[in-house]
Write an enzyme that holds these catalytic residues in place. Structure first.
Site: not given
Length: 283
Positions: A103, A138, A170, A200, A221
């Site tokens: 597994r 992410k 950002k 960004e 963005d």
């Protein structure tokens, strides 16, 4: 596309942790009770659907850490495209160890192959353009190295591995700093000459402000393909252009056609479906 394997030093702690999680405090009590200690088997690992394989080192290590007597014979390598029914590897050795490691090995291989598969699909969709497909941060906590490796196996590129790789200003950084230009100026004053700076931007006005100050890369963005074309013209090769947001298999070709250098995609690591891979007794 060639890509280097990950060092065992990186993979082994992740596989050990996964095995320890699965073994718990008493080990594989089912196999210990049902399977004679001296029984040996040979299993075939095969694809049950089309995809791109990644994670064979982790899968093989899962078996070998359980029992060094287990041998794995690979019939393909990471980065290979498989069809349903294609044999990936043959695994032989003590049956208890095979069933104990099964597994964990399949979890790694299926998950990483799923990432490689969706990445390869995006890469195919932008063929003929200058755009490259890149992943983001992410990722699943603890599995970033493996997941970014799987992106490379699928023909994609890696964005930052961590917060210290490069400066990425950002929207919240911009808001706190008081504007795009001020954020860039502070970043340039605060890092060394070898550190790249990306900012960004949400609008073409912010982009023009960034280009007046000067920056290494701009993250465009959630812009439409038309806005992206205008942005590429404004930048005029003075910085790397990266499109992000709203990227799907249906939209990625139009985004690439705008002329951007990179298209970053978060869901290729955090939401890729597992590739269905089976492990069955050899007939």
């Amino acid at each position: 596309m060639t890509f280097a394997p990950l060092p065992r030093l990186i993979i082994e702690p992740l596989v050990r942790n996964a095995l320890a999680e699965d073994l718990g405090l008493a080990g594989d009590i089912t196999s210990a009770a049902v399977i004679p200690a001296d029984h040996r088997s040979s299993l075939v690992m095969a694809a049950r659907q089309q995809g791109v394989i990644a994670g064979l080192d982790a899968a093989e290590l899962a078996f070998q850490l359980v029992d060094p007597a287990i041998t794995v014979v690979r019939h393909i390598e990471d980065g290979s495209t498989v069809l349903a029914g294609d044999i990936i590897a043959t695994i032989s050795g003590p049956s208890r160890g095979l069933l104990t490691g099964e597994r964990t090995a399949l979890n790694f291989l299926g998950h990483l192959s799923g990432i490689a598969t969706v990445t390869a699909g995006l890469v195919r969709a932008v063929e003929g353009t200058k755009a490259s497909i890149a992943c983001t941060r992410k990722t699943t906590p603890g599995l970033r190295a493996l997941e970014k490796y799987a992106v490379r196996a699928g023909g994609g590129m890696n964005h930052r591995f961590a917060l210290n790789d490069a400066v990425l200003i950002k929207d919240n950084h911009v808001a706190i700093a008081g504007g795009v230009a001020e954020a860039i100026r502070r970043a340039r004053a605060g890092v060394g000459h070898l550190v790249k700076i990306e900012v960004e931007v949400d609008t073409l006005e912010q982009l023009r402000e960034a280009m007046e100050v000067g920056v290494d890369a701009v993250l465009l963005d959630n812009m439409t393909p038309e806005q992206l074309r205008q942005a590429v013209a404004i930048v005029d090769r003075r910085a790397i252009t990266e499109a992000s947001g709203g990227v799907t298999p249906a939209t990625v070709a139009a985004i690439a056609a705008s002329g951007v250098d990179l298209i970053s995609v978060g869901w290729c690591t955090h939401s890729a479906p597992t590739l269905d891979i089976g492990l069955d007794m050899q007939s």
